[in-house]
Scaffold this motif. Structure first.
Motif, short mmCIF file in Angstrom:
data_model
loop_
_atom_site.label_atom_id
_atom_site.label_comp_id
_atom_site.label_asym_id
_atom_site.label_seq_id
_atom_site.Cartn_x
_atom_site.Cartn_y
_atom_site.Cartn_z
N SER A 152 0.84 -1.19 0.00
CA SER A 152 0.00 0.00 0.00
C SER A 152 0.88 1.24 0.00
O SER A 152 2.03 1.20 0.44
CB SER A 152 -0.92 0.04 1.23
N GLY A 153 0.30 2.34 -0.47
CA GLY A 153 0.98 3.62 -0.43
C GLY A 153 -0.02 4.75 -0.55
O GLY A 153 -1.17 4.55 -0.95
N VAL A 154 0.41 5.95 -0.20
CA VAL A 154 -0.46 7.13 -0.26
C VAL A 154 -0.51 7.63 -1.70
O VAL A 154 0.50 8.05 -2.27
CB VAL A 154 0.05 8.23 0.69
N LEU A 155 -1.70 7.56 -2.29
CA LEU A 155 -1.90 7.95 -3.69
C LEU A 155 -2.15 9.44 -3.83
O LEU A 155 -1.76 10.06 -4.82
CB LEU A 155 -3.05 7.16 -4.29
N SER A 177 4.55 7.77 0.40
CA SER A 177 4.04 8.40 -0.80
C SER A 177 4.35 7.56 -2.04
O SER A 177 5.46 7.04 -2.20
CB SER A 177 4.68 9.79 -0.97
N LEU A 178 3.37 7.47 -2.95
CA LEU A 178 3.54 6.76 -4.22
C LEU A 178 4.04 7.69 -5.32
O LEU A 178 4.20 7.26 -6.46
CB LEU A 178 2.22 6.13 -4.64
N GLY A 179 4.30 8.95 -4.99
CA GLY A 179 4.78 9.91 -5.97
C GLY A 179 4.40 11.33 -5.56
O GLY A 179 3.48 11.52 -4.76
N ALA A 200 -6.75 11.99 2.62
CA ALA A 200 -5.82 11.30 1.72
C ALA A 200 -6.48 10.05 1.15
O ALA A 200 -7.45 9.54 1.71
CB ALA A 200 -4.53 10.92 2.46
N SER A 201 -5.94 9.57 0.04
CA SER A 201 -6.36 8.27 -0.50
C SER A 201 -5.16 7.33 -0.51
O SER A 201 -4.01 7.77 -0.64
CB SER A 201 -6.94 8.42 -1.91
N VAL A 202 -5.45 6.04 -0.36
CA VAL A 202 -4.41 5.01 -0.27
C VAL A 202 -4.68 3.95 -1.33
O VAL A 202 -5.81 3.44 -1.44
CB VAL A 202 -4.40 4.36 1.13
N LEU A 203 -3.67 3.62 -2.10
CA LEU A 203 -3.74 2.56 -3.10
C LEU A 203 -3.11 1.30 -2.54
O LEU A 203 -2.00 1.34 -2.01
CB LEU A 203 -3.03 2.98 -4.38
#
Length: 354
Positions: A152-155, A177-179, A200-203
């Motif tokens: 998982s990461g913060v999208l 962070s994913l980017g 925030a959203s998480v992928l």
């Protein structure tokens, strides 16, 4: 209910400012090598007080295993563990004794149980999610035996979006962070400096999950995953595959065509009819801003009177950051539960064993 799962269950106990929190895992197979270093590393990823992007509450979050492990291997008995609370500052919450925080579960828990544990939210505090992370770490030890991984990461943070997700970056990032990490950090710090918070959203993705996970109409894989993620403090929406974007498409765009080699796309996010397809499982969780903020707000007291107050204490400016670690844990628990349930789904599976 304080128990999650069917075949593999996790029962949690404890409150934010009590002596300890902990859990009991039942249904965990015997013979799995228990990696205590991995267990601690996962707890460290969720642990408060790690950096300026999280609450200042500084807990060691050391899990002590009480049962279910013998000479480094699971015994098949319930695995019980405890995590001591060592950095409570209950006095910070004294002004909440008779009032409800806006946007927080203080109000609903009091209306349901008639008890007002004002110390950081008591049982409803996100402190309890440390137990879920520990449970998820045990689940990953079992998943490792089958080559299944969950990441998982913060999208996104508010309107700052990562772009093409980079899970290697997320594994090294202070905020997972994913980017677009610097912009995300800047926004979180801006919210903190303004005594506010930000959503925030998480992928999350699952790789290596076998085909066939999911139990028919009333224990579908996607439904259980969504419930597990919605059960995390602060999650207000969950998407699977195309998610809400599917409502904007035609069937010719959304369908995943197939060839002799398999699926040509993955709009379904690895799940069809509530059962895994063998493709990557893709989920997105949306976290609201932390309700505990340090601005003057109007609320009700226990007598229903309108009052104004300013919060004290220690709180995350963006719960999605540490929430991403909890999302990984809950997905791990679901996948393990589904794999164990799937063993008895047909006669061929039973004959392989017996």
């Amino acid at each position: 209910m304080n128990t999650f799962g069917r075949k593999l269950t996790l029962t949690t106990f404890g409150e934010s400012h009590g002596a300890a929190i902990g859990g009991v895992i039942d249904g965990f197979p015997a013979g799995v090598r228990i990696d205590t270093q991995f267990l601690q590393s996962e707890l460290d990823r969720r642990r408060p007080g790690r950096n300026k992007f999280a609450t200042a509450r500084d807990e060691a979050d050391r899990a002590e295993i009480l049962s279910g492990v013998f000479e480094g291997v699971s015994s098949g008995a319930p695995i019980a563990f405890v995590i001591l609370n060592q950095n409570q500052k209950s006095n910070d919450y004294e002004n909440l004794r008779e009032i409800f925080r806006p946007g927080h579960a203080d109000f609903t828990y009091f209306k349901k149980f008639g008890i007002r544990d004002h110390r950081g939210g008591g049982r409803v505090s996100a402190r309890e999610t440390a137990v879920r992370v520990a449970g998820g770490a045990f689940a990953q030890m079992l998943l490792n035996e089958f080559g299944v991984s969950v990441k998982s990461g913060v999208l996104s943070v508010a309107d700052v979006v990562a772009g093409e997700p980079d899970f290697d970056l997320a594994s090294k990032s202070e905020i997972y962070s994913l980017g677009n990490e610097d912009a995300m950090k800047s926004l979180i710090m801006k919210a903190r400096e303004q005594h506010d918070s930000v959503g925030a959203s998480v992928l999350s993705v699952v790789d290596g999950a076998p085909t066939g996970l999911g139990e028919g109409l009333y224990y579908k894989l996607d439904a259980v995953l969504a419930a597990a993620l919605m059960g995390i403090n602060g999650v207000k929406a969950v998407e699977i595959g195309e998610g809400i974007n599917a409502s904007r498409l035609f069937g010719s765009q959304n369908n995943d065509e197939m060839s002799e080699q398999g699926f040509l796309s993955n709009h379904a996010g690895g799940i069809l009819g509530g059962i895994s397809t063998g493709e990557r499982i893709v989920l997105k969780s949306h976290f609201k801003p932390t309700p505990s903020i340090f601005k003057a707000q109007k609320t009700q007291n226990l007598n229903g009177e309108c009052v104004e107050f300013e919060l004290r204490g220690r709180h995350d400016p963006c719960i999605g950051v540490r929430g991403s670690v909890v999302a990984t844990a809950m997905i791990r628990l679901v996948i393990c539960d589904m794999m164990l349930l799937n063993l008895g789904s047909n006669l061929a599976n039973l004959k392989k064993f017996y």
